[in-house]
Design an enzyme around this catalytic site. Structure first.
Site, mmCIF file in Angstrom:
data_model
loop_
_atom_site.group_PDB
_atom_site.id
_atom_site.type_symbol
_atom_site.label_atom_id
_atom_site.label_comp_id
_atom_site.label_asym_id
_atom_site.label_seq_id
_atom_site.Cartn_x
_atom_site.Cartn_y
_atom_site.Cartn_z
ATOM 1 N N LYS A 177 33.905 52.467 21.881
ATOM 2 C CA LYS A 177 34.551 51.975 23.108
ATOM 3 C C LYS A 177 35.150 50.577 22.950
ATOM 4 O O LYS A 177 36.108 50.234 23.647
ATOM 5 C CB LYS A 177 33.560 51.974 24.264
ATOM 6 N N ASP B 271 33.144 40.089 47.804
ATOM 7 C CA ASP B 271 33.141 39.605 46.419
ATOM 8 C C ASP B 271 33.313 38.095 46.459
ATOM 9 O O ASP B 271 34.305 37.599 46.989
ATOM 10 C CB ASP B 271 34.283 40.260 45.641
ATOM 11 N N TYR C 238 36.024 31.909 30.914
ATOM 12 C CA TYR C 238 34.613 32.032 31.296
ATOM 13 C C TYR C 238 33.706 31.751 30.098
ATOM 14 O O TYR C 238 32.671 31.093 30.240
ATOM 15 C CB TYR C 238 34.332 33.419 31.869
ATOM 16 N N ASP D 177 29.659 39.617 41.041
ATOM 17 C CA ASP D 177 29.770 38.649 42.130
ATOM 18 C C ASP D 177 29.866 39.327 43.486
ATOM 19 O O ASP D 177 30.187 38.681 44.484
ATOM 20 C CB ASP D 177 31.005 37.757 41.918
ATOM 21 N N LYS E 78 41.154 35.108 31.053
ATOM 22 C CA LYS E 78 39.929 35.033 31.861
ATOM 23 C C LYS E 78 38.691 35.067 30.977
ATOM 24 O O LYS E 78 37.740 34.312 31.191
ATOM 25 C CB LYS E 78 39.876 36.213 32.850
ATOM 26 N N ASP F 208 -0.459 48.985 38.660
ATOM 27 C CA ASP F 208 0.157 49.502 37.431
ATOM 28 C C ASP F 208 0.208 51.016 37.500
ATOM 29 O O ASP F 208 -0.772 51.668 37.887
ATOM 30 C CB ASP F 208 -0.635 49.075 36.199
#
Length: 1302
Positions: free
Chosen positions: A832, A953, A1014, A1198, A1010, A373
């Site tokens: 954003k 990828d 997913y 990925d 997409k 630690d």
């Protein structure tokens, strides 16, 4: 010869079961576990007789026919032959193999009820959970068979008897089992033969053959057509390419024979039957006979496997990689820790405390297994301040030179001397890299990545044998919580009446204190308040409390060891495959080399950010000052944005800015040199007043902020002002009250033009010349008033959105869409999350060019503004040149004047319950954008001289895994389901890929599709799709949104349907329904119940005639979702490939049907982690076997990247391709496929580059890098090699005799 891992012969006692009329006794053929499960399921209620009792058994069966005994599964047709008997698919679905509910099951003709063993099973599981886990069920197929025999047979070789009871009134019988035989599952691998080969449309003759009227289910079932055998044969023999029944190209014969030689193929009859079902399913989704791609076959010799069976091969190489580390851990776990020293030495470097009370100063700990630690004085920077460690023999302590007062270095100049040595002498000047021992060492810590980045040897370019084990990662994998559970836990801590749910007994939060209390079963907290000195204090404060702080640090080490002792055995039980542990060790070795270009990047990004931010501030100041002009004649009262600001002037006694309204004065500096200056200071887009000053609009309507509801836009409720009911106007607060009054007329004029606000003009246009006198005029007005009064609501233009009434007559507030859905407040419309809305002009400005410029400027600084703190807190360590390896020093690109360093990402190797690695900066880093400052971040990771990055990828990894599971669940053929076909063969060019189809169905972009796809695969439901459609197109109406979402949901996921129970099947038979075996929708079930009631058979409920949980039916992804949910609902969910168990806090026994989204998501995501771990283990094996000089760097999304010596890059590229081939083949084998599609066998390309970037040819031009990487940094473009190019460069050979990369 069949692999012994996959096939076993039946025992003699179980073969006796098959020796009966209609089932020839040719039962010597080895069976897979899936086939064995089928036989168990078929005969699990049947009395098993020895060979001597066969005749007696037959006589009893004949006798029982007179009493019409109904036995489960005996309604199926007899198996036609031994071969087809052996190759039968299982009838029941995985989702139907859940332990029975704890209630009596209604029967049709008997009052007897079968009482399930659910309570008994739950009590057993609870007892095991109290010991913190259930014991391992099965380790190998051999054990599966043995366990099956033990369950089915008693000591004398007979199963438990079943009792038949009869209802005399109906002359019917039903079998009730006094003790049900419990089905043994092999949960390390989901074998699809364990479930039904449910087609989604019908069952072929090898399944349940039950026929019925088509109108019982809205989904029609076409009668079978004769099978065209010639078509089947032609599709599987196409020239030189090997193709499967769907026409998809498979591996070349050479590669297939090397990888799948032990897999038993389907017999021809079964293959032909499956071909028909596949054809029907693909035709239903318009995918049959679509052209499939054909690519070049590759024939080369693969590396020699450690075993003929691929699973055993991976077990052997993984165990070889991690065995020594397991031994060291066992050494730690089995030891009793020594006592604390009486006094901790205040001296620089390492001190060892001996059992006799003495101490010894050391260069580094001399034990190979430590619990460790590190503590940091935060106010002084990120460098380590002190550390403690313990082995099975000694305690150790370490103090920095800065703590002792021997020197100080700023973080910008930190070198390896400032870090903690664990393998080399304390004075780095005495040694170089080559003095590091090759002996394996293991370091254990809680959130150990925090400690790792402060260990000296971790910055060596070529790595060392030291590995790290994180007890926090182990805990998250074993008993971690999902976000909803963590929220409930936190709420419980604050509540006076905490809720105690079952999963709360088997899971806890991730911090050391909670983990320690959970595993060590204690209520005593660790004294964490002492840590405040490290957070808020100085080095002087640390020195003054040195002994106390050392004890605090040592107590954390002791608690971590106690957790390890309890946790490690549970982890290895729940994650028994050595690939999992070996992969986690490798993930803990992330490593990012940098050069002095890193500092150049930081300076350029920060400089550009300050420059743009200053220009933005100037423009916002101008807008604020311009708004002051509205004070004249109180013009602000008619402004649709600024009306609600505090325009009141300060009291006369105020001396600072006395003539300015209060809202403006708040923007000006109140202290310092600029105090009293009549100019706003540090204006930024995060201020609440800025959207109002910029006069932002959403679809043309003005933005407005309400504290309770956040930001939204104001929208008229009516077509014109005159339509607003008088009662609303009369209740509105008058201006005399001092409160701001919204200019309603101005909004209507803005929305519908001046005519909508000018009611006299509208009325005159309507009446024309029909009324010319004053009386007539008054009569018209009175009639219109009565009409409006009677139909107040009729003329309302009710928006479909969720709007809010904020007290303004005729106006509502429509909250802006939040990324988390309805009910969440938007705090800043310039954040954003709203950048896409700025790009598509949904979010715009009434001011025109000026505000558009501000919006674009804000977009430019958004990336750096949101990430700069994390990026600038990275700790690059600059390496002394004499520690650099010879491969760098001897490179032609090496320059003595340059700096070479390393950044260690603080990666938690299993940061989520899916075991996904988590890191805040690098693993979430985006690619470079031309309009985002600093977005070239990843490209600043630069390989040192003599090295390149080699990586690839993984194409659609998670979609492929999900599609593979669906194909296996359906027919065990690649591309058998619509989703599997689209994943393997779908093309964007003809709209047959999954994303293009979703985009077409929902009328959105392919990129947006997409996100939806997913999310749906990860378990999100209909509301998720609706929310995203609304975010992607805020202008869409609620009705159209729902229609499109439901259409997509039905075409992909399908409809909910149920299988009939034994009672339901008998009811259908009695009613004369030729039930086809497919599940029935809710409408079909209700129709059956109504028919039963109409015929006076009996009064049954929906639950009485349905069996198990609902399944999905009729969609392109129905089979896939049925498989995922079946795994998620199984008694102990495991990943299909490596058999990793789900966190105990999500096991079905303790959460029932809750958290299904997280559980379904776990199946895919955790399988993807298995995929990554297999790749890491395989690459390490190949690097070592063929002496490829390189090391793992990082996995982002990925992507996987390795740092490889330049001369070995092509061989490393081939190693990556072979790794992908073996990994996908391993997945396919574990799901009992006999081959692998060529389209997924190899990466589309392997990148070889000097920096990390999305594509090797990208120049990454950004506002902070306007010249690009080539001109600005001197980085040449990299190359992408496909498999054909790699074969040409290496000839398919990994041996070390290839030319150097030029």
């Amino acid at each position: 010869m069949a692999s012994p891992l996959h096939f076993r012969k039946l025992s003699s006692s179980f073969r006796c079961l098959l020796c009966h009329p209609g089932n020839p006794a040719h039962t010597q053929t080895p069976l897979s576990f899936g086939k064995i499960q089928y036989l168990i399921q078929r005969y699990k209620y049947t009395t098993i007789k020895s060979p001597d009792d066969i005749s007696l058994q037959t006589a009893e069966r004949n006798k029982s026919q007179d009493t019409s005994v109904i036995r489960p599964n005996e309604r199926s047709s007899p198996l036609p032959s031994t071969e087809s008997c052996i190759s039968q698919k299982v009838i029941k679905k995985l989702s139907r193999q859940i332990p029975p509910r704890d209630k009596s099951t209604s029967t049709m003709y008997s009052s007897s009820a079968e009482v399930g063993e659910t309570m008994h099973e739950k009590e057993t599981e609870k007892k095991a959970e109290e010991d913190h886990d259930v014991k391992t069920d099965i380790v190998s197929i051999k054990e599966v068979v043995n366990d099956v025999k033990e369950e089915l047979f008693s000591s004398n070789g007979r199963a438990n008897k079943t009792e038949t009871t009869f209802d005399d009134s109906n002359k019917k019988g039903i079998v009730t089992s006094k003790k049900k035989l419990r089905l043994i599952r092999e949960e390390k691998k989901i074998l699809i033969h364990q479930s039904a080969s449910y087609t989604g449309e019908s069952f072929t003759h090898k399944k349940k053959i039950l026929f019925g009227p088509k109108d019982i289910n809205p989904i029609s079932v076409t009668p079978p057509e004769p099978l065209d055998v010639e078509t089947f044969e032609s599709r599987t023999n196409d020239g030189h390419q090997c193709k499967n029944a769907v026409g998809i190209q498979m591996l070349s014969e050479s590669l297939h024979n090397q990888i799948f030689k032990n897999m038993m193929p389907k017999d021809s009859k079964e293959a032909e039957e499956d071909f028909y079902d596949i054809k029907r399913h693909l035709e239903a989704h318009h995918l049959w006979d679509r052209p499939t791609s054909v690519s070049q076959d590759f024939d080369f010799i693969l590396p020699e496997f450690k075993d003929e069976d691929l699973d055993q091969h991976f077990r052997i190489i993984a165990e070889d990689q991690c065995a020594s580390y397991k031994d060291l851990l066992n050494q730690l776990v089995g030891a009793s820790l020594p006592s604390f020293p009486n006094k901790w030495e205040f001296s620089p470097g390492w001190t060892r405390y001996n059992p006799d009370g003495s101490f010894t100063e050391m260069d580094y700990p001399d034990c190979h297994a430590l619990v460790f630690d590190v503590e940091v004085c935060v106010q002084e920077g990120s460098l380590p301040t002190m550390a403690t460690a313990v082995s099975d023999k000694f305690w150790y302590s370490w103090c920095s030179n800065q703590l002792i007062g021997l020197g100080h270095h700023s973080e910008a100049e930190c070198t390896m001397k400032d870090f903690i040595p664990l393998e080399t002498p304390g004075n780095i000047d005495k040694t170089d890299y080559y003095s590091v021992s090759n002996a394996p060492r293991i370091i254990v810590g809680h959130n150990v990545s925090y400690d790792r980045i402060r260990v000296r040897e971790q910055y060596f370019m070529e790595g060392t044998p030291l590995r790290f084990v994180d007890t926090m990662s182990l805990h998250i994998a074993v008993s971690g919580l999902v976000s909803e559970q963590r929220s409930l836990m936190l709420k419980n801590k604050k509540s006076t009446k905490p809720v105690r749910l079952p999963w709360m007994h088997v899971g806890c939060q991730n911090n050391l204190n909670d983990v320690y209390k959970f595993y060590c079963k204690t209520d005593q907290d660790l004294q964490k308040s002492t840590r405040d000195i490290f957070v808020k204090g100085s080095l002087k404060d640390v020195r003054e409390d040195f002994q106390k702080l050392m004890v605090y640090c040592a107590n954390d080490v002791k608690a971590t060891h106690m957790v390890l002792v309890k946790l490690l055995p549970i982890f290895f039980e729940r994650f028994p495959h050595p690939v999992t542990f070996s992969g986690m060790l490798e993930m803990g070795q992330t490593f990012l080399p940098v050069t002095d270009n890193w500092n150049k990047y930081i300076m350029a990004a920060e400089s550009e950010y300050r420059k743009v931010e200053k220009s933005l501030n100037i423009e916002l100041v101008k807008q604020a000052q311009a708004a002051l002009g509205l004070m004249k004649d109180k013009l602000y009262e008619e402004d649709l944005w600024l009306w609600s600001l505090d325009w009141a002037l300060p009291k006369s006694k105020v001396k600072i800015l006395p003539g300015y309204p209060n809202w403006y004065r708040k923007l000006c500096a109140r202290t310092g040199e600029r105090e009293g200056t009549p100019e706003p200071d540090n204006m930024s887009t995060s201020l609440q007043v800025v959207p109002k000053l910029l006069k932002l609009t959403w679809d043309g309507f003005p933005l407005h902020y309400e504290r309770e509801h956040g930001w939204g836009y104001l929208k008229p409720l009516y077509q014109r002002v005159s339509d607003i009911p008088e009662y609303e106007m009369s209740e509105y607060v008058p201006s005399e009250s001092g409160l701001p009054v919204f200019p309603v007329k101005a909004l209507y004029e803005m929305a519908y033009g001046k005519s909508a606000a000018n009611e006299e003009k509208v009325l005159l246009e309507e009446i024309g010349d029909h009324f010319i006198g004053e009386e007539e005029w008054e009569e018209y007005l009175s009639q219109e008033t009565i009409k409006v009064s009677k139909n107040k609501r009729a003329k309302k233009k009710e928006p479909k959105q969720n709007y809010v009434n904020i007290g303004i007559p005729g106006v509502v507030l429509v909250p802006l869409p939040h990324k988390n859905g309805a009910g969440f407040r938007v705090g800043n419309p310039l954040a954003k999350d709203f950048l896409p809305k700025i790009e598509d002009k949904t979010l715009s400005s009434y001011l025109g060019d000026v505000a558009e410029l501000v919006l674009k400027t804000n977009k430019t600084i958004s990336y750096w503004k949101n990430n700069r703190d994390r990026i600038m807190s990275q700790l690059p360590v600059w390496i002394d040149h004499h520690v650099l390896p010879h491969s760098i020093l001897s490179s032609d690109d090496y320059k003595d004047e340059r700096q070479y360093g390393v950044i260690l990402p603080q990666v938690v190797s299993a940061g989520t319950i899916t075991r996904r690695a988590v890191e805040r900066t690098w693993m979430t880093a985006s690619n470079a954008y031309a309009d985002r400052i600093g977005s070239e971040l990843k490209a600043m990771v630069e390989a040192p001289p003599g090295y390149k990055f080699v990586g690839a990828d993984v194409d659609s990894q998670e979609l492929w895994i999900a599609g593979l599971l669906g194909d296996a669940y359906f027919m065990g053929e690649h591309g058998a389901t619509a989703m599997g076909w689209m994943t393997l063969q779908g093309k964007k060019s003809d709209g047959t890929d999954m994303h293009s189809r979703t985009a077409h169905t929902t009328n959105i972009s392919r990129d947006h599709a997409k996100v939806i796809n997913y999310g749906r695969i990860y378990g999100a439901g209909l509301k998720f799709i609706q929310r995203l459609l609304k975010q992607f197109n805020p202008k869409i109406s609620e009705e159209v949104m729902r229609e499109r979402a439901e259409q997509l949901y039905t075409s992909t996921k399908g409809e909910r349907a149920w299988h009939l129970s034994e009672v339901g099947l008998q009811l259908a038979a009695d009613l004369g329904y030729d039930y086809t075996g497919h599940p029935l929708t809710r409408a079909g079930i209700r129709k059956l119940l109504l028919e039963a009631q109409a015929n006076g058979l009996f009064d049954a409920s929906f639950a009485d005639i349905t069996d198990g949980p609902p399944v999905w039916f009729g969609g392109s992804e129905s089979h896939m979702f049925n498989c995922l949910e079946a795994i998620a609902r199984s008694e102990v969910p495991r990943t299909p490939c490596l058999g990793a168990k789900i966190t105990r806090a999500l096991q079905p026994w303790c959460v029932d049907d809750e958290f299904m989204t997280s559980r379904v998501n776990w199946v895919v995501q955790s399988s993807a982690v298995d995929y990554l771990h297999i790749m890491l283990v395989c690459m390490r094996w190949l690097f070592k076997k063929y002496e490829i000089s390189g090391r793992f760097c990082i996995s982002i999304h990925d992507e996987v990247r390795y740092m490889v010596a330049s001369e070995d890059c092509h061989r490393a590229a081939l190693a990556l391709q072979i790794t992908n081939l073996l990994t996908r083949s391993y997945f396919a084998q574990r799901l009992e496929f006999q081959n692998l599609p060529q389209s997924v066998a190899f990466f589309s390309g392997v990148d070889i580059d000097c920096v990390l970037r999305k594509e090797p040819h990208l120049d990454c031009v950004t506002p902070s890098n306007p010249e690009g990487l080539h001109k600005g940094y001197g980085f040449p473009p990299g190359v992408t090699l496909d498999m054909q190019q790699i074969m040409e460069l290496t000839n398919g050979d990994l041996t070390k005799h290839k030319p150097v990369v030029r």
